[in-house]
Design a protein around this motif. Structure first.
Motif, PDB file in Angstrom:
ATOM      1  N   LYS A 166      46.833  39.935  41.348  1.00 42.27           N
ATOM      2  CA  LYS A 166      47.869  39.777  40.335  1.00 42.27           C
ATOM      3  C   LYS A 166      47.919  38.352  39.791  1.00 42.27           C
ATOM      4  CE  LYS A 166      52.810  40.328  39.471  1.00 42.27           C
ATOM      5  NZ  LYS A 166      52.673  39.184  38.571  1.00 42.27           N
ATOM      6  N   ARG A 167      47.870  37.393  40.703  1.00 38.44           N
ATOM      7  CA  ARG A 167      47.974  35.989  40.285  1.00 38.44           C
ATOM      8  C   ARG A 167      46.786  35.576  39.439  1.00 38.44           C
ATOM      9  NH1 ARG A 167      52.705  35.636  40.240  1.00 38.44           N
ATOM     10  NH2 ARG A 167      53.736  36.052  42.201  1.00 38.44           N
ATOM     11  N   ILE A 168      45.614  36.003  39.853  1.00 41.97           N
ATOM     12  CA  ILE A 168      44.420  35.591  39.125  1.00 41.97           C
ATOM     13  C   ILE A 168      44.414  36.227  37.740  1.00 41.97           C
ATOM     14  CG2 ILE A 168      41.913  35.787  39.098  1.00 41.97           C
ATOM     15  CD1 ILE A 168      42.137  35.535  42.215  1.00 41.97           C
ATOM     16  N   THR A 169      44.866  37.472  37.684  1.00 47.95           N
ATOM     17  CA  THR A 169      45.005  38.120  36.383  1.00 47.95           C
ATOM     18  C   THR A 169      45.984  37.338  35.512  1.00 47.95           C
ATOM     19  OG1 THR A 169      44.615  40.229  37.475  1.00 47.95           O
ATOM     20  CG2 THR A 169      45.488  40.307  35.237  1.00 47.95           C
ATOM     21  N   ASP A 170      47.081  36.886  36.115  1.00 48.93           N
ATOM     22  CA  ASP A 170      48.037  36.049  35.395  1.00 48.93           C
ATOM     23  C   ASP A 170      47.349  34.804  34.824  1.00 48.93           C
ATOM     24  OD1 ASP A 170      50.051  37.762  35.967  1.00 48.93           O
ATOM     25  OD2 ASP A 170      51.052  36.493  37.437  1.00 48.93           O
ATOM     26  N   LEU A 171      46.551  34.169  35.655  1.00 46.00           N
ATOM     27  CA  LEU A 171      45.886  32.953  35.198  1.00 46.00           C
ATOM     28  C   LEU A 171      44.948  33.249  34.039  1.00 46.00           C
ATOM     29  CD1 LEU A 171      45.024  30.966  38.462  1.00 46.00           C
ATOM     30  CD2 LEU A 171      46.791  30.518  36.780  1.00 46.00           C
ATOM     31  N   PHE A 172      44.234  34.359  34.140  1.00 40.65           N
ATOM     32  CA  PHE A 172      43.360  34.742  33.036  1.00 40.65           C
ATOM     33  C   PHE A 172      44.156  34.942  31.761  1.00 40.65           C
ATOM     34  CE2 PHE A 172      39.674  36.691  35.694  1.00 40.65           C
ATOM     35  CZ  PHE A 172      39.363  35.437  36.143  1.00 40.65           C
ATOM     36  N   MET A 173      45.323  35.555  31.896  1.00 42.23           N
ATOM     37  CA  MET A 173      46.154  35.785  30.713  1.00 42.23           C
ATOM     38  C   MET A 173      46.633  34.465  30.118  1.00 42.23           C
ATOM     39  SD  MET A 173      48.310  39.165  31.770  1.00 42.23           S
ATOM     40  CE  MET A 173      49.602  38.773  30.597  1.00 42.23           C
ATOM     41  N   VAL A 174      46.990  33.538  30.994  1.00 44.31           N
ATOM     42  CA  VAL A 174      47.415  32.224  30.498  1.00 44.31           C
ATOM     43  C   VAL A 174      46.288  31.576  29.703  1.00 44.31           C
ATOM     44  CG1 VAL A 174      48.014  29.870  31.192  1.00 44.31           C
ATOM     45  CG2 VAL A 174      49.113  31.812  32.297  1.00 44.31           C
ATOM     46  N   ILE A 175      45.093  31.637  30.244  1.00 41.43           N
ATOM     47  CA  ILE A 175      43.944  31.032  29.556  1.00 41.43           C
ATOM     48  C   ILE A 175      43.737  31.701  28.206  1.00 41.43           C
ATOM     49  CG2 ILE A 175      41.432  30.800  29.611  1.00 41.43           C
ATOM     50  CD1 ILE A 175      41.629  30.334  32.613  1.00 41.43           C
TER      51      ILE A 175
ATOM     52  N   VAL B  92      30.953  33.838  34.057  1.00 37.57           N
ATOM     53  CA  VAL B  92      32.145  34.670  33.977  1.00 37.57           C
ATOM     54  C   VAL B  92      32.927  34.255  32.746  1.00 37.57           C
ATOM     55  CG1 VAL B  92      34.267  35.384  35.119  1.00 37.57           C
ATOM     56  CG2 VAL B  92      32.225  34.942  36.463  1.00 37.57           C
ATOM     57  N   GLN B  93      33.149  35.169  31.852  1.00 35.14           N
ATOM     58  CA  GLN B  93      33.812  34.815  30.604  1.00 35.14           C
ATOM     59  C   GLN B  93      34.781  35.901  30.172  1.00 35.14           C
ATOM     60  OE1 GLN B  93      30.353  34.406  28.112  1.00 35.14           O
ATOM     61  NE2 GLN B  93      30.671  36.410  27.176  1.00 35.14           N
ATOM     62  N   GLN B  94      35.585  35.539  29.213  1.00 35.07           N
ATOM     63  CA  GLN B  94      36.638  36.434  28.766  1.00 35.07           C
ATOM     64  C   GLN B  94      36.574  36.544  27.248  1.00 35.07           C
ATOM     65  OE1 GLN B  94      40.542  35.122  29.828  1.00 35.07           O
ATOM     66  NE2 GLN B  94      41.229  37.217  30.147  1.00 35.07           N
ATOM     67  N   THR B  95      36.811  37.732  26.756  1.00 29.71           N
ATOM     68  CA  THR B  95      36.785  37.961  25.316  1.00 29.71           C
ATOM     69  C   THR B  95      38.179  38.379  24.863  1.00 29.71           C
ATOM     70  OG1 THR B  95      34.517  38.742  25.539  1.00 29.71           O
ATOM     71  CG2 THR B  95      35.636  39.223  23.473  1.00 29.71           C
ATOM     72  N   SER B  96      38.631  37.770  23.767  1.00 28.18           N
ATOM     73  CA  SER B  96      39.961  38.132  23.264  1.00 28.18           C
ATOM     74  C   SER B  96      39.863  39.316  22.319  1.00 28.18           C
ATOM     75  CB  SER B  96      40.585  36.953  22.528  1.00 28.18           C
ATOM     76  OG  SER B  96      40.035  36.858  21.226  1.00 28.18           O
ATOM     77  N   ASP B  97      41.005  39.853  21.970  1.00 27.37           N
ATOM     78  CA  ASP B  97      41.052  40.983  21.042  1.00 27.37           C
ATOM     79  C   ASP B  97      40.362  40.621  19.732  1.00 27.37           C
ATOM     80  OD1 ASP B  97      42.844  41.849  23.028  1.00 27.37           O
ATOM     81  OD2 ASP B  97      44.474  40.853  21.956  1.00 27.37           O
ATOM     82  N   THR B  98      40.547  39.365  19.323  1.00 26.43           N
ATOM     83  CA  THR B  98      40.008  38.943  18.035  1.00 26.43           C
ATOM     84  C   THR B  98      38.512  38.634  18.114  1.00 26.43           C
ATOM     85  OG1 THR B  98      40.480  36.616  18.461  1.00 26.43           O
ATOM     86  CG2 THR B  98      42.236  37.920  17.476  1.00 26.43           C
ATOM     87  N   GLY B  99      37.911  38.821  19.301  1.00 26.17           N
ATOM     88  CA  GLY B  99      36.478  38.632  19.402  1.00 26.17           C
ATOM     89  C   GLY B  99      36.062  37.242  19.856  1.00 26.17           C
ATOM     90  N   ARG B 100      37.021  36.339  19.939  1.00 26.16           N
ATOM     91  CA  ARG B 100      36.627  35.011  20.422  1.00 26.16           C
ATOM     92  C   ARG B 100      36.450  35.041  21.930  1.00 26.16           C
ATOM     93  NH1 ARG B 100      40.340  30.450  18.157  1.00 26.16           N
ATOM     94  NH2 ARG B 100      39.378  29.299  19.835  1.00 26.16           N
ATOM     95  N   GLU B 124      43.164  46.477  40.396  1.00 26.67           N
ATOM     96  CA  GLU B 124      43.273  46.097  38.994  1.00 26.67           C
ATOM     97  C   GLU B 124      41.930  45.860  38.329  1.00 26.67           C
ATOM     98  OE1 GLU B 124      46.186  43.682  37.313  1.00 26.67           O
ATOM     99  OE2 GLU B 124      47.369  43.577  39.141  1.00 26.67           O
ATOM    100  N   ASP B 125      41.889  46.155  37.089  1.00 30.90           N
ATOM    101  CA  ASP B 125      40.697  45.879  36.309  1.00 30.90           C
ATOM    102  C   ASP B 125      40.665  44.409  35.926  1.00 30.90           C
ATOM    103  OD1 ASP B 125      39.171  48.079  36.196  1.00 30.90           O
ATOM    104  OD2 ASP B 125      40.199  48.951  34.480  1.00 30.90           O
ATOM    105  N   TYR B 126      39.484  43.871  35.932  1.00 36.04           N
ATOM    106  CA  TYR B 126      39.316  42.543  35.402  1.00 36.04           C
ATOM    107  C   TYR B 126      39.291  42.626  33.887  1.00 36.04           C
ATOM    108  CZ  TYR B 126      38.515  39.252  39.110  1.00 36.04           C
ATOM    109  OH  TYR B 126      38.684  38.379  40.138  1.00 36.04           O
ATOM    110  N   SER B 127      39.904  41.642  33.258  1.00 37.78           N
ATOM    111  CA  SER B 127      39.719  41.551  31.820  1.00 37.78           C
ATOM    112  C   SER B 127      38.518  40.655  31.535  1.00 37.78           C
ATOM    113  CB  SER B 127      40.976  40.991  31.163  1.00 37.78           C
ATOM    114  OG  SER B 127      41.271  39.730  31.711  1.00 37.78           O
ATOM    115  N   ALA B 128      38.054  39.984  32.586  1.00 42.59           N
ATOM    116  CA  ALA B 128      36.890  39.108  32.429  1.00 42.59           C
ATOM    117  C   ALA B 128      35.614  39.886  32.726  1.00 42.59           C
ATOM    118  CB  ALA B 128      37.009  37.917  33.358  1.00 42.59           C
TER     119      ALA B 128
END
Lengths: 253, 253
Positions: A166-175, B92-100, B124-128
């Motif tokens: 949960k916390r790590i997901t939170d951090l990802f959301m903050v980023i 490890v990277q993350q993509t936003s809704d807008t594609g960035r 939980e699913d990773y968004s990353a």
DNA sequence: TGGGGTTCAGTGACGTTGTCACCAAACATC
DNA sequence: GATGTTTGGTGACAACGTCACTGAACCCCA
């Protein structure tokens, strides 16, 4: 407050100018079926602990209370215990060299300060700090007990790793938010969140700026824009949401 | 590559269009004192595992190789194994809704994809998403084996929580950088890092933009400024650091 | 070997956000 | 009511993000 019998031992504390009262945890004699009710039942993830583990946890942990605005952990102040919050909230935030701050996440009642366990079992200093926002009551689990629980109980492991998740997901959301979201959306979101259903938010522009990791002037300008549109009314230290609907809509976009 | 005897079983894989070769881990008969040498010795944190745990880990884990650009985990693709990297790197990277996009951190050889264990044991699913940047060889530890190791070995727990600590610290640093650091400083820092002592960096402006979570045009403009000052030379896809000193100085300020 | 498509980089205009210096109103204290 | 502190407002400017568009470099293949 749980009932406490006998003298209350006072310990030296988290910050030199605060007194941290530690109480040995005492079982409350309220039975529920054949089981003893305790703070453990406030944590859904722990409710299925087997009886032996449960007793061990109750015996080896302490309940502590800290006054509002106590710095619970921070740079050079690595925590000696895993805290499970019973009441109050802890704000975890980070300060940059230039003095600007940002709120990373909050720990609420029923949750654990689990990220601190990483540096609790490892040795690294946190650059972040945790601050009790209100008077806070928490269960303190010492390092060694935490380690034993992780070793002995699959349920406890699940609890710990779920909290991590949960916390790590939170951090990802903050980023994601600071990197990609526009400020008006983030501010609307934060106002709704802080209002929590109520009509007014008590916060200075400076506090809101720290929440979002931006500058006060930026918040002031944005709030003026909201005011100009008739969504909010401002007075020193408080914001009244007179038209929440468009704010909610903006926050969701 | 470790020597492998017998047939190599092929499994279905991480992404439908990639084949993931899984090899049962085989002890190599190179003795070092009275101990068997293996991949474990590439991980300092694991070197002190007791003999029994060591053998269990060797028997129950597999060595896998994935080609470059494989998506190892991502939204809707939660990992079934904890990976310990032997060769290659995972981005490890993350993509936003807008594609960035933004790069969160990298896992290098000798490190573990430990943050994935949080969602591995939780749900939980990773968004990353994690992407092998080069052909990558790794040890795969199944969920159940991971759990048993955490339970049975204090050394393994230390290893896991230390890895957590490092990653979370990395995330905090990323947050601090995007929130507070100026872009020229971040870009200088990233160029030095990617050069790794060499004179040239092979990266498009777009790739650098993803590294820093910004837009290509911003990178182009900033690199032009560096070029104007005579610090770098650009050609399609590569950047030559002809004056690293002022870049290093800028990165440190 | 030269056309045609694709990837990569450059440009200018403009909107948003961050920074700085400074001011004024609201509040707290005595 | 005088004084200092906290809070918020303002304007100018710099830095960054976005958009639309252009052209250069590269790849592929007939």
């Amino acid at each position: 407050m749980l009932p406490v019998f006998g003298n209350i031992p006072k310990y030296s504390c988290i910050r030199d100018n605060f007194l941290l009262h530690q109480f040995r945890c005492i079982l409350i004699s309220v039975s529920k079926g054949d089981r003893v009710l305790s703070w453990i039942d406030q944590f859904p993830g722990l409710s299925r602990l087997p009886e032996g583990i449960r007793t061990y946890l109750l015996n080896e942990s302490k309940i502590v209370t800290v006054p509002a605005n106590t710095v619970i952990f921070g740079p050079g102040k690595s925590p000696e215990n895993l805290l499970l919050l019973l009441d109050g909230t802890v704000r975890v935030q980070q300060t940059s060299d230039t003095g600007r701050e940002i709120v990373l996440y909050r720990v609420h009642a029923g949750e654990s300060c689990v990220l601190t366990t990483a540096c609790l079992l490892a040795y690294e200093d946190y650059s972040a700090e945790g601050i009790a926002e209100t008077e806070t009551r928490a269960v303190a689990i010492p390092r060694a007990v935490f380690d034993k629980l992780v070793s002995d109980s699959i349920e406890f492991r699940q609890f710990v790793f779920t909290a991590y998740s949960k916390r790590i997901t939170d951090l990802f959301m903050v980023i994601e938010e600071i990197a990609f979201q526009k400020l008006d959306i983030r501010l609307a979101h934060k106002l709704i969140e802080l209002a929590a259903g109520a009509e007014t938010v008590s916060a200075t522009h400076q506090k809101l700026a720290v929440e979002l990791g931006t500058a006060r002037e930026v918040i002031s300008r944005q709030l003026q824009e909201f005011q100009r549109r008739g969504w909010i009314e401002q007075s020193r230290g408080t914001i009244r949401l007179i038209e929440p609907a468009p704010l909610v809509k903006l926050a969701q976009s």
